[in-house]
Motif scaffolding. Structure first.
Motif, short mmCIF file in Angstrom:
data_model
loop_
_atom_site.label_atom_id
_atom_site.label_comp_id
_atom_site.label_asym_id
_atom_site.label_seq_id
_atom_site.Cartn_x
_atom_site.Cartn_y
_atom_site.Cartn_z
N GLN A 196 -22.50 -23.01 30.71
CA GLN A 196 -21.34 -23.73 30.18
C GLN A 196 -20.43 -22.72 29.51
OE1 GLN A 196 -19.86 -24.80 27.11
NE2 GLN A 196 -18.58 -26.34 28.07
N THR A 208 -19.13 -26.94 39.74
CA THR A 208 -19.18 -26.82 38.29
C THR A 208 -17.79 -27.09 37.71
OG1 THR A 208 -18.63 -24.47 38.27
CG2 THR A 208 -20.97 -25.05 38.48
N ARG A 209 -17.73 -27.20 36.38
CA ARG A 209 -16.43 -27.40 35.73
C ARG A 209 -15.49 -26.23 36.03
NH1 ARG A 209 -12.78 -31.11 34.04
NH2 ARG A 209 -11.70 -30.48 32.14
N ARG A 267 -7.16 -33.32 34.50
CA ARG A 267 -8.02 -32.43 33.73
C ARG A 267 -8.66 -33.17 32.55
NH1 ARG A 267 -7.25 -26.42 31.86
NH2 ARG A 267 -8.40 -26.40 29.91
N THR A 297 -11.49 -35.70 33.47
CA THR A 297 -12.76 -35.14 33.93
C THR A 297 -13.46 -34.29 32.87
OG1 THR A 297 -11.56 -33.27 34.90
CG2 THR A 297 -12.03 -35.15 36.34
N TYR A 298 -12.92 -34.24 31.66
CA TYR A 298 -13.50 -33.43 30.59
C TYR A 298 -14.92 -33.90 30.27
CZ TYR A 298 -13.98 -31.61 25.79
OH TYR A 298 -14.43 -31.01 24.64
#
Length: 446
Positions: free
Chosen positions: A104, A269-270, A305, A308-309
Motif C-alpha cells: 500500500q 492494484t490502486r 478517483r 474508488t478511494y
C-alpha cells in the motif's frame, strides 16, 4: 504573498487553486507551479486557467523554470511530489503482494519502499528551501507524510508541517453522525477533540460540544455508526471494544487478513488503476481542445478517483458506496488554507497536523513527528497536551515510529541494514526473510 506548489502537475492541484479563488482572505498574490513533467504541469495550468475564467480577481499562475526559481521568494511552499510517479507506486504495491504481504502507498512494506525513494528528494527540497526561502513555511503533502515530514524537519525544524485530510474528515463525519453541526468544530470555545497518533495511524478518543462528550453515545448507536465511513469499516462491536474511532488506515492493521484477501489476487492494484486513469486523463487532456473541455475531463476523472478511494478496504468490510459529501474532494486544500491563515493571522486555530512531538507523547523522542491536535499561530504549530495513550495504542505507535525512523536513516545514509530493519519490524511484514526478499527485488527493479 507567493505560494509555490511543488508537484504542480499533480492531479489535485486544482482543488488547492479553487480554494484560493474562494478564499475571502486572499492572502496569496501569485501561485508558482513546479513539476519535473512539463506535459503534466501544462495540462494542470490549463485547468487552473479555466477555474479563473470569469472570476473578478483571479490569482495569477506561473510555471517555474526549475526548482530554485520556484522556491526563491516564496512565503509558503506546498510540497506534493510523487517520486517515481505512479509506476513507482505500482512497484511498491506489487512487490510486497508477491511475497504475500500488504502493498500500500503509505502502509506496510509499500510505504517503506516509497519512503526510501522519496526522502532523498524531499531532503534536497528542504535544503534548497532553507537556502533560498529561509522565511517560508513548508507544508508537506507528500506521502508517506509522517516520515517525509520527519526527514525534512532535520533541515527545516518546525518550519515544515505535515498535513493529511484523514483526521479532519474523521472528526467531521463523527460530529455529523452524533447529531452535531461540523461547523461548530471550528470554535474552540464550544468544541474539543482528542486525536493522537502517527500519520495514517491515529485515534479520535474524545469529541465534545458545549461541554457534552459525544463519543460514548455515538459508539453505542449502531445506526449512527452505520451512517459514516469509519463506522462501516470497523463495525460497532470492534469500535466499542476500542472505545475510540480509528483513522481509516488502521483498517489495514486491525483487519489485515480480510484486507489482504481482498487485494492479494486483484487484477488491478490502486496504483495500477491510478496509472491508467491519470495517464489517460493527461493524454486526452492534451488533445481536448481548450480549457472548458480539459476542466470537464478533470472533474469527471476526479469524481471517479474519489468514488474508488480505499475500495479494497470497503470490499473487505462488506462493500458499500462512499457518501456524497465525501466525494466533494477538497480535504487537503481546506486544511492547508486554514493552516496558512492561522500562521499569517496568528489566530490560535486548532488543527490536526504532523509536527514534532515535544512532550505530547512522553515515550517518543521530542523530535519524532506525531499527528495530533495543534494550536497554530505566527510561530507555527504547537502540539497540545493529550490524554495518556492506552497500551495497545502506544505499542503500535512505538513500533511504527521505529519503522519510520529506520526508513529515514536508511534513506539518509544508504544503509541496507536500516532498510531491512524498517521492513522486517513493520507489523504488517511477518518475516525478516520476506523483508530481505522485498528489499532485494526493489533494488533490482529501481
Amino acid at each position: 504573498m507567493r505560494l509555490t506548489i511543488l508537484g504542480g502537475g499533480g492531479f489535485r492541484v486544482p482543488l488547492v487553486y479553487r480554494a484560493l479563488l474562494d478564499d475571502p482572505g486572499r492572502a496569496v498574490s501569485e501561485v508558482v507551479l513546479h513539476d519535473t513533467d512539463p506535459r503534466r504541469v501544462a495540462v494542470i495550468a490549463e485547468v487552473l486557467a479555466r477555474l479563473a475564467q470569469g472570476h473578478p480577481a483571479p490569482v495569477p499562475v506561473r510555471v517555474a523554470d526549475g526548482l530554485d526559481d520556484a522556491l526563491e521568494g516564496a512565503g509558503f511552499v506546498f510540497s506534493a511530489i510523487r517520486v517515481g510517479g505512479t509506476a513507482g507506486r505500482i512497484h511498491d504495491e506489487r512487490i510486497p503482494l508477491s511475497e504475500g504481504v500488504l502493498g500500500q502507498e503509505t502502509v506496510g512494506a509499500g510505504g517503506v519502499l516509497y519512503g526510501l525513494r522519496t526522502i532523498p528528494v524531499a531532503l534536497h527540497i528542504a535544503e534548497r528551501a532553507a537556502a533560498l526561502a529561509p522565511g517560508a513555511w513548508v507544508i508537506n503533502f507528500t506521502n508517506p507524510a509522517g516520515m517525509v515530514t520527519e526527514a525534512m524537519s532535520q533541515v527545516l525544524g518546525d518550519r515544515v508541517i505535515g498535513i493529511c485530510d484523514s483526521p479532519v474528515g474523521l472528526v467531521r463525519r463523527a460530529a455529523r453522525a452524533a447529531g452535531a453541526d461540523p461547523a461548530a468544530l471550528a470554535d474552540p470555545g464550544r468544541a474539543g477533540y482528542d486525536y493522537v497518533g502517527l500519520n495514517h495511524l491515529g485515534w479520535l478518543r474524545s469529541l465534545t460540544l458545549d461541554g457534552t462528550e459525544l463519543l460514548p453515545g455515538l459508539l453505542a448507536d449502531d445506526a449512527a455508526l452505520g451512517s459514516f465511513e469509519e463506522g462501516r469499516l470497523f463495525g460497532g462491536d470492534w469500535l466499542r471494544t476500542l472505545g475510540a474511532l480509528p483513522n481509516e488506515y488502521l483498517h489495514y492493521y486491525y483487519f489485515r487478513r480480510e484486507t489482504l484477501d481482498s487485494v492479494r489476487d486483484t487484477r488491478e492494484t490502486r496504483g495500477e488503476f491510478l496509472d491508467q486513469q491519470q495517464g489517460g486523463f493527461f493524454e486526452r487532456a492534451a488533445a481536448a481542445g481548450g480549457p472548458d473541455a480539459v476542466y470537464a475531463l478533470w472533474e469527471r476523472t476526479r469524481l471517479e478517483r474519489e468514488e474508488t478511494y480505499m475500495a479494497h478496504s470497503r470490499e473487505a468490510s462488506g462493500g458499500w458506496q462512499r457518501d456524497s459529501h465525501d466525494l466533494e474532494g477538497g480535504g487537503y486544500d481546506r486544511v492547508a488554507l486554514a493552516l496558512m491563515h492561522a500562521i499569517l493571522g496568528n489566530s490560535g486555530t486548532r488543527l490536526i497536523l504532523n509536527v514534532r512531538n515535544g512532550t505530547t507523547v512522553p515515550q517518543l523522542a521530542p523530535d519524532a513527528i506525531v499527528e495530533t491536535v495543534c494550536e497554530v499561530g505566527a510561530q507555527g504549530a504547537r502540539p497540545l497536551p493529550c490524554a495518556p495513550l492506552r497500551e495497545d495504542q502506544l505499542g503500535l505507535m512505538l513500533q511504527v515510529k521505529a519503522v519510520e525512523r529506520a526508513t529515514v536513516e536508511a534513506a539518509l545514509f544508504k544503509d541496507r541494514g536500516a532498510a531491512l530493519r524498517a521492513l522486517a519490524l513493520h507489523p504488517l511484514v511477518d518475516s525478516p526473510a520476506v523483508a530481505a526478499r522485498i528489499l532485494e527485488r526493489a533494488a533490482k527493479e529501481a
